[in-house]
Design a protein around this motif. Structure first.
Motif, PDB file in Angstrom:
ATOM      1  N   PHE A  18      40.665  34.171  51.038  1.00  0.00           N
ATOM      2  CA  PHE A  18      39.920  32.976  50.637  1.00  0.00           C
ATOM      3  C   PHE A  18      38.525  33.339  50.118  1.00  0.00           C
ATOM      4  O   PHE A  18      38.069  32.789  49.105  1.00  0.00           O
ATOM      5  CB  PHE A  18      39.788  32.015  51.811  1.00  0.00           C
ATOM      6  N   VAL A  19      37.824  34.246  50.783  1.00  0.00           N
ATOM      7  CA  VAL A  19      36.474  34.616  50.362  1.00  0.00           C
ATOM      8  C   VAL A  19      36.501  35.249  48.976  1.00  0.00           C
ATOM      9  O   VAL A  19      35.637  34.979  48.134  1.00  0.00           O
ATOM     10  CB  VAL A  19      35.829  35.563  51.387  1.00  0.00           C
ATOM     11  N   ALA A  20      37.493  36.064  48.697  1.00  0.00           N
ATOM     12  CA  ALA A  20      37.615  36.662  47.372  1.00  0.00           C
ATOM     13  C   ALA A  20      37.802  35.587  46.311  1.00  0.00           C
ATOM     14  O   ALA A  20      37.178  35.631  45.236  1.00  0.00           O
ATOM     15  CB  ALA A  20      38.786  37.645  47.352  1.00  0.00           C
ATOM     16  N   ASP A  21      38.659  34.606  46.612  1.00  0.00           N
ATOM     17  CA  ASP A  21      38.858  33.504  45.665  1.00  0.00           C
ATOM     18  C   ASP A  21      37.574  32.698  45.489  1.00  0.00           C
ATOM     19  O   ASP A  21      37.256  32.257  44.372  1.00  0.00           O
ATOM     20  CB  ASP A  21      39.977  32.577  46.163  1.00  0.00           C
ATOM     21  N   LEU A  22      36.832  32.497  46.573  1.00  0.00           N
ATOM     22  CA  LEU A  22      35.603  31.721  46.498  1.00  0.00           C
ATOM     23  C   LEU A  22      34.578  32.399  45.594  1.00  0.00           C
ATOM     24  O   LEU A  22      33.939  31.751  44.758  1.00  0.00           O
ATOM     25  CB  LEU A  22      35.022  31.528  47.903  1.00  0.00           C
ATOM     26  N   PHE A  23      34.408  33.696  45.734  1.00  0.00           N
ATOM     27  CA  PHE A  23      33.473  34.419  44.878  1.00  0.00           C
ATOM     28  C   PHE A  23      33.882  34.300  43.414  1.00  0.00           C
ATOM     29  O   PHE A  23      33.029  34.135  42.534  1.00  0.00           O
ATOM     30  CB  PHE A  23      33.415  35.889  45.292  1.00  0.00           C
ATOM     31  N   GLU A  24      35.154  34.393  43.150  1.00  0.00           N
ATOM     32  CA  GLU A  24      35.621  34.270  41.772  1.00  0.00           C
ATOM     33  C   GLU A  24      35.301  32.891  41.195  1.00  0.00           C
ATOM     34  O   GLU A  24      34.858  32.768  40.050  1.00  0.00           O
ATOM     35  CB  GLU A  24      37.130  34.531  41.724  1.00  0.00           C
ATOM     36  N   GLN A  25      35.488  31.848  42.006  1.00  0.00           N
ATOM     37  CA  GLN A  25      35.190  30.495  41.545  1.00  0.00           C
ATOM     38  C   GLN A  25      33.694  30.278  41.356  1.00  0.00           C
ATOM     39  O   GLN A  25      33.266  29.632  40.390  1.00  0.00           O
ATOM     40  CB  GLN A  25      35.749  29.481  42.551  1.00  0.00           C
TER      41      GLN A  25
END
Length: 623
Positions: free
Chosen positions: A411-418
């Protein structure tokens, strides 16, 4: 702060309060990089309105008009003695004379009030008649003058000397009300009309004084003079007075004033005390009128303070939109793994704690005697099968933290991408915020901090354990008969369990012994959980099964929500906190108490003072 019919004192407090709230608002806006309160309206507040609040409650009345029309005689009558030189010749006053109450002893305040003049005390009636290139204003303290009245005698507004025009205009700027002295010869003079038209355009209150009148012979004439004066200047006089021609009265400062209706001038003249009218009946009305122009400019919807407040609302709307975008991207859409095995253990512990002492002792003793050898035999005979299914069993056998951390890190990886996408495509407000946020945070360092915090997080804390037990207690209270039946079965199982297990073990069913034991126990207590919270309640009706299913679903949802809230709080502290707080403060600007107070001040009913001829008298009583 305001009254139905406003008084000057309440308006003064309104101005002071408005200034305090603007200073407070400016301080609150500074960290948000929002434009501070500024503009021409602020200059009106600072240079015109606020300085008036520093003055005592006093009316500055300027006697103004053309050459040789008896201005000084009117001035002396209002003053109660000969202050300005009275002469039948057109010598005229060269410098304004200011008569102040004896309670005034502040020369600096006078200098500020008449900033265009060199203010000095008057030692002789001749002083104002002396020619000088300097703009001088002579003042004199007078015992007979009421404490709320200050009188000004002014140079001729129709003089050939241009310096007199300048001085008359400077007086107009400083005075609260102009006492326009007119005569049959001068009421329609071009220079006189020009001066008073400028006064009207400056929203300066006018009181018209027709001097040297014959009350009988001029009865039909003065309404025409008044009408012509109003048409050529645009004036709407606050009041109109007639002064009969009387040379002796002029010489002795004893002129008589007669009031007429300012609307048409045809009413019967009534003797009046103009000085008392100024400081009592018309005081608040005149003072409010003096400041009305500056106040209207400050309140102008397009260029004044309301326009600035609309700009604030527009900026706040951008903050709200940025907040919405960031919230939408930062939502914790995480398919949270569930510690099913731990749930089962907690449920078993709840049931075990509720057993009678003898039954609980038998069950615990059985687990101690038979549990260990059964597990050792199973480990010895089934090691290969366990290794083949290790990943599937991790979450059930104690490695739930690893599964949970994998979900968090994904989830954190996806959040940074967003967030990086928003920093590129977001609005002008959110882009710089996210650029600073992403530039100032190392993703790897953040993950290390999150992982350390997660390692300290228990799988089940005391709050959730208490919630779980309360839910099971509710289920037990809802179906008391079923639970009573299960309790009987469990007590019987406590007697039968050793025999069952020994038979299972020695009949070669040792590989299924642990599973058989669990199935027997589940049948005895009437409930257990399997994957995803599905519940089997042996011996219970469909109602018990449905209720148990809802209970366990509720437990799972609560558990997942608690974990998501923990992660959201952690991300706020470690990553998004300052940015979200900044956006929240910006979005909340229109709701600040200072804004509400400013809007309340802007609603001050200043025009109510001019709604009726008696408004001034009422407001004086209110003040």
């Amino acid at each position: 702060m305001t009254t139905a019919t406003p008084c000057y004192a309440s308006f003064v407090e309104c101005i002071r309060h408005l200034d305090r709230q603007l200073v407070l608002l400016e301080r609150q806006l500074k960290p948000l990089n929002v434009a501070p309160p500024q503009g021409e309206w602020r200059a009106q507040l600072q240079r015109k309105l606020l300085p008036q609040t520093e003055l005592p409650e006093i009316i500055v009345a300027a006697v103004a008009g053309g050459t040789n029309i008896g201005k000084s005689a009117v001035f002396n009558t209002l003053a109660g003695l000969e202050v300005s030189k009275v002469s039948p010749l057109a010598s005229g006053t060269k410098h304004p004379v200011c008569l102040v109450p004896t309670s005034w002893d502040d020369r600096d305040l006078l200098a500020r009030l008449f900033g265009s003049f060199d203010v000095r005390p008057c030692s002789s009636p001749e002083d104002p008649l002396v020619e000088s290139a300097r703009h001088q204003l002579f003042y004199l303290r007078q015992d007979s003058l009421p404490p709320r009245l200050m009188l000004l005698d002014t140079p001729d507004v129709d003089s050939d000397a241009e310096v007199n025009w300048e001085r008359a205009w400077a007086i107009l700027q400083s005075a609260d009300v102009l006492l326009a002295v007119l005569t049959q010869q001068k009421y329609n003079d071009a220079a006189v009309r020009r001066f008073f038209k400028q006064a009207v355009e400056a929203d300066k209150p006018l009181i018209v004084l027709f001097n040297q009148i014959d009350l009988d012979a001029d009865r039909e004439a003065w309404p025409l003079w008044l009408d012509q004066f109003r048409k050529t200047t645009g004036a709407s006089p606050e009041a109109v007075y007639l002064i009969p021609f009387d040379r002796a009265a002029a010489q002795s400062a004893a002129l008589q004033f007669h009031a007429i209706d300012p609307a048409d001038g045809r009413s019967r003249p009534t003797p009046a005390d103009l000085r008392s009218e100024l400081i009592q009946r018309r005081f608040d009305q005149i003072k409010l009128r003096t400041l009305r122009g500056a106040w209207r400019q400050l309140c102008d919807a397009r260029n004044g303070l309301p326009a600035y407040l609309n700009q604030l609302r527009g900026a706040a709307a951008e903050y709200v939109e940025a907040q919405r975008v960031l919230d939408a991207k930062a939502k914790l859409h995480v398919a949270w793994p569930l510690p099913t095995k731990v749930f089962q253990q907690e449920i078993w512990q709840w049931w075990d704690d509720s057993r009678p002492l003898w039954a609980g002792a038998i069950h615990r003793g059985y687990r101690w005697v038979f549990g260990y050898p059964i597990r050792k035999i199973k480990d010895f005979l089934g090691r290969k099968e366990r290794n083949a299914t290790a990943n599937a069993e991790d979450a059930k056998s104690g490695d739930y933290h690893r599964c949970e951390w994998e979900a968090i890190s994904t989830f954190v990886a996806d959040l940074f991408e967003q967030l990086e996408q928003i920093a590129v495509t977001g609005n002008t407000l959110i882009r710089p915020l996210l650029e600073r946020l992403l530039a100032g945070k190392s993703r790897s360092e953040l993950l290390d901090r999150l992982k350390a915090a997660h390692a300290d997080l228990p799988t089940i804390d005391d709050d959730f354990r208490q919630f779980l037990r309360s839910e099971l207690d509710n289920l037990r209270r809802e179906y008391p008969k079923v639970v009573q039946w299960m309790r009987v079965a469990d007590n019987l199982a406590a007697v039968a369990r050793p025999t069952i297990s020994i038979v299972l073990f020695w009949t070669g069913a040792h590989l299924a012994a642990e599973a058989g034991f669990q199935i027997a126990a589940e049948a005895a207590i009437g409930g257990a959980t399997t994957v995803a919270g599905e519940t089997v309640v042996a011996g219970a009706g469909e109602g018990m099964r449905a209720a148990a299913t809802r209970t366990f679903r509720h437990l799972e949802e609560r558990y997942a929500d608690d974990r998501r809230n923990w992660l959201a709080g952690l991300l706020r502290r470690e990553l998004l906190g300052e940015t979200l707080d900044h956006l929240a403060r910006g979005a909340a600007v229109p709701a600040l108490p200072a804004v509400a107070e400013i809007e309340r001040c802007l609603s001050f009913p200043i025009d109510a003072a001019f709604a009726s001829p008696t408004a001034g008298a009422k407001s004086t009583a209110a003040g």
